[in-house]
Motif scaffolding. Structure first.
Motif, mmCIF file in Angstrom:
data_model
loop_
_atom_site.group_PDB
_atom_site.id
_atom_site.type_symbol
_atom_site.label_atom_id
_atom_site.label_comp_id
_atom_site.label_asym_id
_atom_site.label_seq_id
_atom_site.Cartn_x
_atom_site.Cartn_y
_atom_site.Cartn_z
ATOM 1 N N GLU A 95 0.816 -1.213 0.000
ATOM 2 C CA GLU A 95 0.000 0.000 0.000
ATOM 3 C C GLU A 95 0.851 1.264 0.000
ATOM 4 O OE1 GLU A 95 -3.779 -2.095 2.322
ATOM 5 O OE2 GLU A 95 -2.475 -0.700 3.404
ATOM 6 N N GLU A 96 1.991 1.217 0.651
ATOM 7 C CA GLU A 96 2.864 2.393 0.693
ATOM 8 C C GLU A 96 3.788 2.457 -0.521
ATOM 9 O OE1 GLU A 96 2.658 4.762 2.803
ATOM 10 O OE2 GLU A 96 1.400 3.865 4.372
ATOM 11 N N LEU A 97 4.117 1.274 -1.082
ATOM 12 C CA LEU A 97 5.114 1.159 -2.163
ATOM 13 C C LEU A 97 6.420 1.850 -1.769
ATOM 14 C CD1 LEU A 97 2.934 1.537 -5.390
ATOM 15 C CD2 LEU A 97 3.870 -0.553 -4.373
ATOM 16 N N HIS A 98 6.786 1.666 -0.503
ATOM 17 C CA HIS A 98 8.007 2.273 0.020
ATOM 18 C C HIS A 98 8.335 1.557 1.329
ATOM 19 C CE1 HIS A 98 10.694 5.261 1.815
ATOM 20 N NE2 HIS A 98 10.834 5.780 0.599
ATOM 21 N N PHE A 99 9.511 0.912 1.403
ATOM 22 C CA PHE A 99 9.844 0.133 2.587
ATOM 23 C C PHE A 99 9.994 1.006 3.829
ATOM 24 C CE2 PHE A 99 10.658 -3.282 -0.370
ATOM 25 C CZ PHE A 99 10.410 -4.420 0.368
ATOM 26 N N GLY A 100 10.555 2.200 3.655
ATOM 27 C CA GLY A 100 10.747 3.081 4.801
ATOM 28 C C GLY A 100 9.423 3.508 5.418
ATOM 29 N N ARG A 101 8.491 3.961 4.567
ATOM 30 C CA ARG A 101 7.185 4.386 5.080
ATOM 31 C C ARG A 101 6.422 3.204 5.678
ATOM 32 N NH1 ARG A 101 7.124 7.497 0.245
ATOM 33 N NH2 ARG A 101 5.751 5.974 -0.746
ATOM 34 N N ALA A 102 6.541 2.029 5.031
ATOM 35 C CA ALA A 102 5.856 0.846 5.557
ATOM 36 C C ALA A 102 6.396 0.462 6.925
ATOM 37 C CB ALA A 102 6.003 -0.319 4.572
ATOM 38 N N ALA A 103 7.728 0.513 7.084
ATOM 39 C CA ALA A 103 8.329 0.177 8.375
ATOM 40 C C ALA A 103 7.881 1.152 9.453
ATOM 41 C CB ALA A 103 9.851 0.186 8.245
ATOM 42 N N ARG A 106 5.094 2.844 9.491
ATOM 43 C CA ARG A 106 3.681 2.539 9.763
ATOM 44 C C ARG A 106 3.531 1.331 10.677
ATOM 45 N NH1 ARG A 106 -0.285 1.138 4.675
ATOM 46 N NH2 ARG A 106 -1.432 -0.609 5.615
ATOM 47 N N LEU A 107 4.414 0.348 10.526
ATOM 48 C CA LEU A 107 4.349 -0.868 11.320
ATOM 49 C C LEU A 107 5.058 -0.732 12.669
ATOM 50 C CD1 LEU A 107 5.075 -3.390 8.432
ATOM 51 C CD2 LEU A 107 2.922 -3.239 9.712
ATOM 52 N N GLY A 108 5.804 0.360 12.844
ATOM 53 C CA GLY A 108 6.530 0.561 14.092
ATOM 54 C C GLY A 108 7.734 -0.358 14.227
ATOM 55 N N MET A 109 8.445 -0.582 13.131
ATOM 56 C CA MET A 109 9.601 -1.472 13.153
ATOM 57 C C MET A 109 10.698 -0.894 12.280
ATOM 58 S SD MET A 109 8.100 -4.512 10.647
ATOM 59 C CE MET A 109 9.539 -5.565 10.840
#
Length: 290
Positions: A20-28, A30-33
């Motif tokens: 959904e983010e198409l970006h590992f940094g933003r996804a991480a 969002r997930l708090g990791m």
């Protein structure tokens, strides 16, 4: 015999965040990791499934065809898991509601089908084995999402605006549509209007809202709730098209004019196709007798 690997809900949450983010940094974030363990988890998922889910290059991240499939199926799977947990807790009175055990949550579009809703709640409350019914107002076209993720057990939905795909349903009411205008606008004096009359008024653009994740195009204001809409109409900033039953929430500053060529709206009571709730079955029977 081929052995099919199972997917863990944790893996699906990780993948959906990246997809959904198409970006590992933003996804991480969002997930708090941290990002490195998220990247390793996605790579491990791809190895286990034997497919590439993401294309990674200097320009960013893109979904492969397989990734698009898992995005669609994964959302549905996580919704089903979340729904099962919510409905189980609700049936046992363990969801912090403070109400009776085995209550039902009924999702309705705010201010829609007002008279029908009153009749349904009164008739069901008179049943000897009726359980508590919590009415949960929703935004436009949100009822389906609430059924899928377990926030609601049953919903009043309106074709053709709501999709009934994946649900069981019964028709309850068919009605025409109205234009809701500022009472002082010249068109408010008309006995009837057409869709063409109200979709291109220079000083009164149509209200817009999100449907199926997409905000309708146009110059009109983006609407988030009924109170906002009612105030903007009263101020002469927008016009809206609603089923005739919306007359129940009109203000003195509003005027409703019938639309002669708008499609009819059919109100359905809808519920998850797999439901085995006896309380829900009783509510459906009551609704179909109205």
């Amino acid at each position: 015999m081929e052995t099919l690997e199972t997917l863990e809900t944790r893996e699906l949450r990780y993948f959906l965040a990246v997809a959904e983010e198409l970006h590992f940094g933003r996804a991480a974030e969002r997930l708090g990791m941290a990002q490195p363990p998220l990247s390793r988890a996605i790579q491990q998922l791809e190895r286990r499934l034997g497919v590439r889910l993401l294309d990674r290059n200097r320009r960013g991240v893109a979904l492969t065809e397989a990734g698009e499939m898992l995005l669609h199926e994964g959302r549905a799977a996580l919704d089903a898991v979340t729904a099962a947990a919510r409905r189980t807790r609700r049936s046992a009175g363990a969801d912090g509601s403070g109400g009776r055990r085995n209550r039902l949550v009924l999702a309705v579009k705010a201010a829609a089908s007002h008279e029908l809703l009153h009749k349904l709640l009164d008739a069901y409350a008179a049943e000897p084995d009726a359980v508590e019914v919590e009415v949960l107002p929703s935004g436009t076209c949100e009822q389906g999402d609430m059924l899928r993720d377990g926030r609601a057990d049953v919903a009043l939905m309106h074709a053709p605006f709501n999709s009934l795909a994946g649900f069981d349903s019964e028709e309850l009411l068919t009605e025409g549509q109205i234009a809701i205008l500022p009472a002082r606008h010249p068109l408010a004096a008309r006995r009837t209007l057409t869709l063409a009359d109200v979709t291109d008024i220079p000083d009164l653009p149509l209200a817009r809202w999100t449907r199926d994740g997409t905000t309708l195009p146009g110059p009109g204001p983006e609407i988030h709730d009924q109170t906002q809409l009612a105030q903007l109409i009263a101020l002469g900033r927008t016009v809206a098209i609603f089923p005739d039953s919306a007359r129940a929430w009109l203000w003195a500053e509003h005027t409703a004019v019938p639309l002669t060529d708008a499609p009819e709206v059919v109100t359905h009571i809808a519920w998850p196709a797999h439901s085995r709730s006896q309380a829900l079955a009783a509510l459906i029977r009551t609704a179909t007798r109205l």
